[in-house]
Design an enzyme around this catalytic site. Structure first.
Site, PDB file in Angstrom:
ATOM      1  N   ARG A  77       0.850  -1.203   0.000  1.00 49.34           N
ATOM      2  CA  ARG A  77       0.000   0.000   0.000  1.00 49.34           C
ATOM      3  C   ARG A  77       0.880   1.246   0.000  1.00 49.34           C
ATOM      4  NH1 ARG A  77      -3.057   0.121   4.770  1.00 49.34           N
ATOM      5  NH2 ARG A  77      -3.839   2.101   4.076  1.00 49.34           N
ATOM      6  N   HIS A 129      14.152  14.571  -2.298  1.00 47.81           N
ATOM      7  CA  HIS A 129      13.218  13.771  -1.489  1.00 47.81           C
ATOM      8  C   HIS A 129      13.622  12.303  -1.453  1.00 47.81           C
ATOM      9  CE1 HIS A 129       9.912  17.044  -2.057  1.00 47.81           C
ATOM     10  NE2 HIS A 129      10.721  17.327  -1.066  1.00 47.81           N
ATOM     11  N   GLY A 204       8.159  20.646 -14.650  1.00 51.70           N
ATOM     12  CA  GLY A 204       7.161  19.707 -14.148  1.00 51.70           C
ATOM     13  C   GLY A 204       6.985  19.695 -12.652  1.00 51.70           C
ATOM     14  N   THR A 205       6.906  20.870 -12.058  1.00 49.78           N
ATOM     15  CA  THR A 205       6.580  20.913 -10.621  1.00 49.78           C
ATOM     16  C   THR A 205       5.563  22.021 -10.349  1.00 49.78           C
ATOM     17  OG1 THR A 205       7.412  21.261  -8.372  1.00 49.78           O
ATOM     18  CG2 THR A 205       8.659  22.314 -10.133  1.00 49.78           C
ATOM     19  N   SER A 206       4.627  21.700  -9.446  1.00 49.91           N
ATOM     20  CA  SER A 206       3.637  22.716  -9.061  1.00 49.91           C
ATOM     21  C   SER A 206       4.250  23.691  -8.054  1.00 49.91           C
ATOM     22  CB  SER A 206       2.404  22.045  -8.456  1.00 49.91           C
ATOM     23  OG  SER A 206       2.765  21.294  -7.314  1.00 49.91           O
ATOM     24  N   ASN A 231       6.180  23.734 -17.927  1.00 49.77           N
ATOM     25  CA  ASN A 231       5.116  23.067 -17.176  1.00 49.77           C
ATOM     26  C   ASN A 231       3.825  23.053 -17.978  1.00 49.77           C
ATOM     27  OD1 ASN A 231       5.145  22.024 -14.259  1.00 49.77           O
ATOM     28  ND2 ASN A 231       3.147  22.973 -14.363  1.00 49.77           N
TER      29      ASN A 231
HETATM   30  P1  NAD Z   1       2.969  17.927  -8.395  1.00 51.17           P
HETATM   31  O1  NAD Z   1       2.173  16.681  -8.616  1.00 51.17           O
HETATM   32  O2  NAD Z   1       2.599  18.792  -7.244  1.00 51.17           O
HETATM   33  O3  NAD Z   1       2.973  18.851  -9.709  1.00 51.17           O
HETATM   34  C1  NAD Z   1       3.309  18.353 -10.985  1.00 51.17           C
HETATM   35  C2  NAD Z   1       3.189  19.492 -12.001  1.00 51.17           C
HETATM   36  O4  NAD Z   1       3.655  19.015 -13.260  1.00 51.17           O
HETATM   37  C3  NAD Z   1       1.761  19.983 -12.200  1.00 51.17           C
HETATM   38  O5  NAD Z   1       1.770  21.406 -12.276  1.00 51.17           O
HETATM   39  C4  NAD Z   1       1.353  19.362 -13.539  1.00 51.17           C
HETATM   40  O6  NAD Z   1       0.424  20.146 -14.263  1.00 51.17           O
HETATM   41  C5  NAD Z   1       2.689  19.315 -14.257  1.00 51.17           C
HETATM   42  N1  NAD Z   1       2.806  18.259 -15.268  1.00 51.17           N
HETATM   43  C6  NAD Z   1       2.281  17.013 -15.253  1.00 51.17           C
HETATM   44  N2  NAD Z   1       2.692  16.318 -16.338  1.00 51.17           N
HETATM   45  C7  NAD Z   1       3.468  17.160 -17.062  1.00 51.17           C
HETATM   46  C8  NAD Z   1       4.196  17.034 -18.275  1.00 51.17           C
HETATM   47  N3  NAD Z   1       4.201  15.898 -18.980  1.00 51.17           N
HETATM   48  N4  NAD Z   1       4.911  18.099 -18.718  1.00 51.17           N
HETATM   49  C9  NAD Z   1       4.930  19.264 -18.011  1.00 51.17           C
HETATM   50  N5  NAD Z   1       4.261  19.442 -16.859  1.00 51.17           N
HETATM   51  C10 NAD Z   1       3.546  18.397 -16.376  1.00 51.17           C
HETATM   52  O7  NAD Z   1       4.466  17.444  -8.317  1.00 51.17           O
HETATM   53  P2  NAD Z   1       5.661  18.024  -7.467  1.00 51.17           P
HETATM   54  O8  NAD Z   1       5.660  19.505  -7.553  1.00 51.17           O
HETATM   55  O9  NAD Z   1       6.865  17.278  -7.913  1.00 51.17           O
HETATM   56  O10 NAD Z   1       5.310  17.607  -5.974  1.00 51.17           O
HETATM   57  C11 NAD Z   1       4.887  16.289  -5.670  1.00 51.17           C
HETATM   58  C12 NAD Z   1       5.701  15.607  -4.586  1.00 51.17           C
HETATM   59  O11 NAD Z   1       5.428  14.201  -4.680  1.00 51.17           O
HETATM   60  C13 NAD Z   1       7.163  15.748  -4.760  1.00 51.17           C
HETATM   61  O12 NAD Z   1       7.662  16.048  -3.528  1.00 51.17           O
HETATM   62  C14 NAD Z   1       7.684  14.370  -5.201  1.00 51.17           C
HETATM   63  O13 NAD Z   1       8.685  13.942  -4.331  1.00 51.17           O
HETATM   64  C15 NAD Z   1       6.542  13.414  -5.003  1.00 51.17           C
HETATM   65  N6  NAD Z   1       6.211  12.624  -6.206  1.00 51.17           N
HETATM   66  C16 NAD Z   1       7.210  12.015  -6.908  1.00 51.17           C
HETATM   67  C17 NAD Z   1       6.909  11.287  -8.044  1.00 51.17           C
HETATM   68  C18 NAD Z   1       8.031  10.643  -8.791  1.00 51.17           C
HETATM   69  O14 NAD Z   1       9.069  10.333  -8.232  1.00 51.17           O
HETATM   70  N7  NAD Z   1       7.886  10.462 -10.117  1.00 51.17           N
HETATM   71  C19 NAD Z   1       5.591  11.175  -8.475  1.00 51.17           C
HETATM   72  C20 NAD Z   1       4.573  11.794  -7.717  1.00 51.17           C
HETATM   73  C21 NAD Z   1       4.910  12.520  -6.582  1.00 51.17           C
END
Ligand code: NAD
Length: 267
Positions: A77, A129, A204-206, A231
């Site tokens: 989970r 992270h 690709g980060t909010s 983004n």
């Molecule tokens: P977030 O989910 O808060 O934001 C992601 C952003 O990327 C959004 O604004 C979205 O519109 C944009 N986005 C999505 N797909 C896209 C693409 N193909 N091209 C451009 N933009 C795109 O993510 P965050 O800001 O990284 O925060 C989430 C937290 O969760 C982080 O701390 C991270 O450690 C963790 N996380 C990690 C993973 C991973 O390792 N892949 C996945 C999910 C969450």
């Protein structure tokens, strides 16, 4: 030329002229590899807000009872990101790796735990992270690869949590839980990178998870630093004027287009 194409050319010129460019990445760069993000339009938490509340409790549960935390973490989970061992880097990761090999991007600071920048061949990656592939000692901070420990055997022998081979401290997944402090080594190195760069390419980060989200503001304090966002949608950095410009679109399309444009301009 459309607005996106103009911004791609502008980013390519800015990267060519940069003295020390770094990239910051978030979950959005990995969605095209099949790993969902949390807060994008079809993100895990956008669809299931209760999952966000559960995630915030995880670190407290670890501190209270590391043995139960480990037992639960083995029931599958997890945070719902899928089987990260099988995931492959996409065109966005590959483009950043190419910019690294060309000596243009000096360092990637990623919030992602999926190790896809390393798989793409990027050399200097700060995993802000942590990494799903590693465990970290809560006492001395040493990191180990997961394969070094037979967690299933420890469970059968009622010997969880795993212990640090160096100091016998309790091991936790290296991935930083909500509420858990960022490990000091990566926190300090990331601040130093943000203080040294003259260009920050944010992909690709909010930009709502702190303290990672403060790195762009640290860079913004110095004059002449260029901050570019790639983004799918505007973010807090766009709205607060922290970034100079947003190239709106998919990282898997925009970043390779920037690499191609750099190649064209350098001919
Ligand atoms: P977030 O989910 O808060 O934001 C992601 C952003 O990327 C959004 O604004 C979205 O519109 C944009 N986005 C999505 N797909 C896209 C693409 N193909 N091209 C451009 N933009 C795109 O993510 P965050 O800001 O990284 O925060 C989430 C937290 O969760 C982080 O701390 C991270 O450690 C963790 N996380 C990690 C993973 C991973 O390792 N892949 C996945 C999910 C969450």
């Amino acid at each position: 030329m459309g607005q996106t194409e103009q911004l791609i050319t502008r980013a390519a010129e800015d990267l060519i002229n940069a003295r020390y460019a770094i990239a910051l990445t978030g979950a959005g760069i990995s969605t095209e590899s099949g790993i969902p993000d949390f807060r994008g339009p079809s993100g895990i938490w956008t669809r299931d807000p209760a999952a966000e509340r559960r995630a915030y409790l995880s670190y407290e549960r670890f501190l209270d009872d590391p043995k139960s935390w480990w037992q639960e973490s083995m029931t599958g989970r997890g945070p719902g990101l899928g089987n990260l061992w099988d995931m492959k880097p996409n065109a966005g990761h590959m483009a950043l790796a190419e910019l690294g090999k060309a000596g243009i991007i000096r360092c990637i600071i990623t919030q992602n735990i999926d190790a896809l920048h390393e798989k793409a061949g990027s050399m200097r990656v700060l995993e802000y992270h942590g990494s799903f592939m590693k465990l970290r000692c809560m006492s001395c901070g040493t990191r180990f690869f997961r394969e070094q420990f037979d967690i299933e055997r420890l469970r059968k022998e009622d010997a969880l949590p795993p212990r640090c081979p160096n100091c016998k401290g309790i091991l936790k997944s290296d991935t930083v839980s909500f509420g858990e402090p960022i490990p000091s080594d990566v926190a300090h190195e990331s601040i130093s990178e943000a203080e040294s760069c003259d260009l920050m390419l944010i992909c690709g980060t909010s930009a709502v998870v702190y303290p990672f989200a403060s790195l762009p503001s640290i860079a913004r304090q110095r004059s002449g630093v260029i901050i570019i966002e790639v983004n799918a949608e505007p973010t807090a950095l766009t709205r607060d004027g922290i970034s100079d410009y947003l190239i709106r679109g998919k990282t898997g399309e925009i970043l390779p287009a920037i690499v191609a444009e750099i190649g064209r301009l350098k001919k």
